[in-house]
Write a protein that holds these residues in place. Structure first.
Motif, PDB file in Angstrom:
ATOM      1  N   SER A  46      -3.106  27.676  13.929  1.00 25.29           N
ATOM      2  CA  SER A  46      -3.873  28.901  13.691  1.00 25.29           C
ATOM      3  C   SER A  46      -4.245  29.102  12.233  1.00 25.29           C
ATOM      4  O   SER A  46      -4.967  30.051  11.906  1.00 25.29           O
ATOM      5  CB  SER A  46      -3.072  30.119  14.180  1.00 25.29           C
ATOM      6  N   VAL A  47      -3.778  28.232  11.355  1.00 25.99           N
ATOM      7  CA  VAL A  47      -4.053  28.399   9.929  1.00 25.99           C
ATOM      8  C   VAL A  47      -4.968  27.298   9.406  1.00 25.99           C
ATOM      9  O   VAL A  47      -6.003  27.559   8.810  1.00 25.99           O
ATOM     10  CB  VAL A  47      -2.744  28.434   9.121  1.00 25.99           C
ATOM     11  N   ASN A  48      -4.598  26.054   9.655  1.00 28.73           N
ATOM     12  CA  ASN A  48      -5.325  24.931   9.068  1.00 28.73           C
ATOM     13  C   ASN A  48      -6.064  24.088  10.094  1.00 28.73           C
ATOM     14  O   ASN A  48      -6.677  23.090   9.737  1.00 28.73           O
ATOM     15  CB  ASN A  48      -4.346  24.016   8.311  1.00 28.73           C
ATOM     16  N   GLY A  49      -5.974  24.502  11.356  1.00 30.47           N
ATOM     17  CA  GLY A  49      -6.508  23.655  12.411  1.00 30.47           C
ATOM     18  C   GLY A  49      -8.018  23.524  12.382  1.00 30.47           C
ATOM     19  O   GLY A  49      -8.739  24.397  11.903  1.00 30.47           O
TER      20      GLY A  49
ATOM     21  N   ALA B 110      -7.205  41.079  20.417  1.00 28.08           N
ATOM     22  CA  ALA B 110      -6.297  41.534  19.359  1.00 28.08           C
ATOM     23  C   ALA B 110      -4.849  41.363  19.763  1.00 28.08           C
ATOM     24  O   ALA B 110      -4.001  40.964  18.949  1.00 28.08           O
ATOM     25  CB  ALA B 110      -6.589  42.995  19.023  1.00 28.08           C
ATOM     26  N   ASP B 111      -4.534  41.642  21.033  1.00 22.79           N
ATOM     27  CA  ASP B 111      -3.160  41.462  21.509  1.00 22.79           C
ATOM     28  C   ASP B 111      -2.800  39.988  21.638  1.00 22.79           C
ATOM     29  O   ASP B 111      -1.648  39.595  21.402  1.00 22.79           O
ATOM     30  CB  ASP B 111      -2.963  42.171  22.844  1.00 22.79           C
ATOM     31  N   LEU B 112      -3.762  39.158  22.024  1.00 23.32           N
ATOM     32  CA  LEU B 112      -3.497  37.728  22.166  1.00 23.32           C
ATOM     33  C   LEU B 112      -3.127  37.087  20.833  1.00 23.32           C
ATOM     34  O   LEU B 112      -2.297  36.182  20.783  1.00 23.32           O
ATOM     35  CB  LEU B 112      -4.719  37.014  22.750  1.00 23.32           C
ATOM     36  N   ILE B 113      -3.762  37.538  19.748  1.00 27.28           N
ATOM     37  CA  ILE B 113      -3.537  36.900  18.445  1.00 27.28           C
ATOM     38  C   ILE B 113      -2.538  37.655  17.579  1.00 27.28           C
ATOM     39  O   ILE B 113      -2.199  37.183  16.496  1.00 27.28           O
ATOM     40  CB  ILE B 113      -4.866  36.759  17.680  1.00 27.28           C
ATOM     41  N   ARG B 114      -2.046  38.780  18.060  1.00 27.03           N
ATOM     42  CA  ARG B 114      -1.156  39.608  17.239  1.00 27.03           C
ATOM     43  C   ARG B 114       0.066  38.813  16.778  1.00 27.03           C
ATOM     44  O   ARG B 114       0.764  38.181  17.574  1.00 27.03           O
ATOM     45  CB  ARG B 114      -0.709  40.833  18.019  1.00 27.03           C
ATOM     46  N   GLY B 115       0.313  38.829  15.479  1.00 26.80           N
ATOM     47  CA  GLY B 115       1.476  38.151  14.914  1.00 26.80           C
ATOM     48  C   GLY B 115       1.272  36.687  14.630  1.00 26.80           C
ATOM     49  O   GLY B 115       2.137  36.040  14.024  1.00 26.80           O
ATOM     50  N   SER B 116       0.142  36.119  15.039  1.00 26.71           N
ATOM     51  CA  SER B 116      -0.128  34.709  14.789  1.00 26.71           C
ATOM     52  C   SER B 116      -0.966  34.558  13.525  1.00 26.71           C
ATOM     53  O   SER B 116      -1.379  35.533  12.903  1.00 26.71           O
ATOM     54  CB  SER B 116      -0.884  34.098  15.971  1.00 26.71           C
ATOM     55  N   GLY B 117      -1.240  33.311  13.169  1.00 24.78           N
ATOM     56  CA  GLY B 117      -2.070  33.066  12.000  1.00 24.78           C
ATOM     57  C   GLY B 117      -3.508  33.493  12.172  1.00 24.78           C
ATOM     58  O   GLY B 117      -4.262  33.558  11.196  1.00 24.78           O
TER      59      GLY B 117
ATOM     60  N   VAL C  75      -1.603  38.889   9.267  1.00 27.94           N
ATOM     61  CA  VAL C  75      -0.767  37.734   8.963  1.00 27.94           C
ATOM     62  C   VAL C  75      -1.497  36.790   8.014  1.00 27.94           C
ATOM     63  O   VAL C  75      -0.909  36.284   7.039  1.00 27.94           O
ATOM     64  CB  VAL C  75      -0.370  37.003  10.264  1.00 27.94           C
ATOM     65  N   ARG C  76      -2.774  36.551   8.284  1.00 26.17           N
ATOM     66  CA  ARG C  76      -3.545  35.647   7.429  1.00 26.17           C
ATOM     67  C   ARG C  76      -3.604  36.162   5.985  1.00 26.17           C
ATOM     68  O   ARG C  76      -3.544  35.376   5.038  1.00 26.17           O
ATOM     69  CB  ARG C  76      -4.949  35.475   8.005  1.00 26.17           C
ATOM     70  N   ALA C  77      -3.695  37.470   5.830  1.00 29.20           N
ATOM     71  CA  ALA C  77      -3.742  38.051   4.477  1.00 29.20           C
ATOM     72  C   ALA C  77      -2.441  37.766   3.732  1.00 29.20           C
ATOM     73  O   ALA C  77      -2.461  37.473   2.527  1.00 29.20           O
ATOM     74  CB  ALA C  77      -3.994  39.550   4.562  1.00 29.20           C
TER      75      ALA C  77
END
Length: 283
Positions: free
Chosen positions: A144-147, A265-272, A277-279
Motif C-alpha cells: 500500500s506504500v511502494n507498490g 474509506a472503511d476498507l483502507i482505514r489504518g492501511s498505507g 497513515v500515509r501522512a
C-alpha cells in the motif's frame, strides 16, 4: 430492450434503454438478471449524469460510495500506468461487489479495458486441475506504500514480518462462492495473488502459472475499446479487469461508481492507503 453478446466469455450490450430516464421496476429486474448471468453490461451512446449512473448501479448492487474518477483529465488524477488483472480490493475481507465506468472523454489511442471471467475459467478447468484446488486458500496481498500496479506483491519478496497495515492481505478459498449469486468463481489475481496458504513460493508459482493460463487465455477475455458515452458496469467478483499503460498525454476520463456494502474509506482505514497513515509515513 434487447441484448447482444459481447464475447463467448462474458458480457452483453443492452439496447433500447435510455439511462437518463428513470428505470422502472420491470426494467430493473431484467437488468439485474442479465447482470447476474453475464457479469458485464454495456450501454452505448448514453448522455448521463453521475446521479443517473448511480441509479443504474443501485438496480444491481448496493451503492454507498460517492462518484469518483479514473482520469488524467479531471481533478483527483489517477496515474494511467499498466494494471495487471485484478478485482478491486481482493486483498481485503470485503472486495467490491461491482464497478461501473462511464466514458466522458476518450482520445484516439486511449487504453482499452480487458475483462476476464473467473466463472468461465473455473468451469473450463480440466477435471484433474479442478480437483487439486479443493481446500486450497490463496493469500491476496498488496503493497500500500511502494507498490506498483503492474507488479505482483508477494510475501516472499517483502518478508514474512512485513506489517499487515502496510501490506494488507487476506486469505480466502481459491474456489470461492460468490457472496451474492452463490456461483463458484476462480478467485486468483494476477496482480494480488501472493501465495497459496501453507505452500512455498515455488509450489505456489507453479499452480498460479497453470491457473493464469486458463484465466487469461484469449477466449476467456473481452477487450472493451472505449468510446465517449459508453457505460460499462461489471461484477467485481465474477470478473477481473486490467489494462495496458495509457500515456498521460492521451486524454482518458472515466467517471466511476462502485458497488458494495462497505465504504472504500472503511476498507483502507489504518492501511498505507489511508491518507492519515500515509501522512505519518511521509512525515
Amino acid at each position: 430492450m434487447r441484448v447482444t453478446p459481447l464475447s463467448d466469455a462474458l458480457g452483453v450490450e443492452v439496447h433500447g434503454v435510455e439511462l437518463s430516464q428513470p428505470i422502472d421496476h420491470d426494467t430493473a429486474v431484467t437488468l439485474r438478471r442479465l447482470f447476474d448471468e453475464h457479469h458485464l453490461l454495456l450501454f452505448r451512446a448514453q448522455e448521463i449524469s453521475g446521479d443517473d449512473q448511480v441509479a443504474l448501479c443501485r438496480c444491481l448492487r448496493p451503492v454507498i460510495d460517492p462518484v469518483a474518477w479514473i482520469s488524467n483529465v479531471e481533478a483527483g488524477f489517477h496515474p494511467e500506468g499498466e494494471l495487471l488483472f485484478h478485482s478491486d480490493y481482493a486483498f481485503t475481507p470485503h472486495p467490491m461487489l461491482g464497478l461501473s465506468l462511464y466514458a466522458v472523454e476518450i482520445s484516439a489511442g486511449a487504453a482499452p479495458t480487458n475483462y476476464a471471467s473467473n466463472v468461465r475459467a473455473l468451469r473450463q478447468l480440466p477435471a484433474s486441475l479442478r480437483a487439486r484446488l479443493d481446500g486450497l486458500r490463496v493469500v491476496h496481498m498488496i503493497d500500500s506504500v511502494n507498490g506498483r500496479e503492474n507488479v505482483r506483491t508477494r510475501l516472499c519478496d517483502v518478508g514474512s514480518d512485513a506489517p499487515e497495515h502496510l501490506y494488507p492481505r487476506v486469505a480466502r478459498p481459491v474456489v470461492w462462492q460468490h457472496p451474492v449469486t452463490g456461483v463458484d468463481v476462480l478467485f486468483v489475481m494476477q496482480q494480488q495473488a501472493s501465495h497459496i496458504e501453507g505452500w512455498g513460493t515455488e509450489e505456489s508459482e507453479a499452480l498460479f502459472a497453470e491457473l493464469f493460463a486458463h484465466l487469461y487465455r484469449p477466449d476467456n477475455v473481452y477487450t472493451h475499446e472505449w468510446e465517449p458515452g459508453d457505460l460499462v458496469v461489471w461484477d467485481n467478483i465474477a470478473l477481473q479487469h486490467g489494462r495496458r499503460a495509457n500515456p498521460n498525454a492521451v486524454r482518458r476520463s472515466l467517471r466511476r461508481v462502485t458497488m458494495g456494502e462497505v465504504t472504500t474509506a472503511d476498507l483502507i482505514r489504518g492501511s498505507g492507503f489511508d491518507p492519515e497513515v500515509r501522512a505519518t509515513l511521509r512525515g
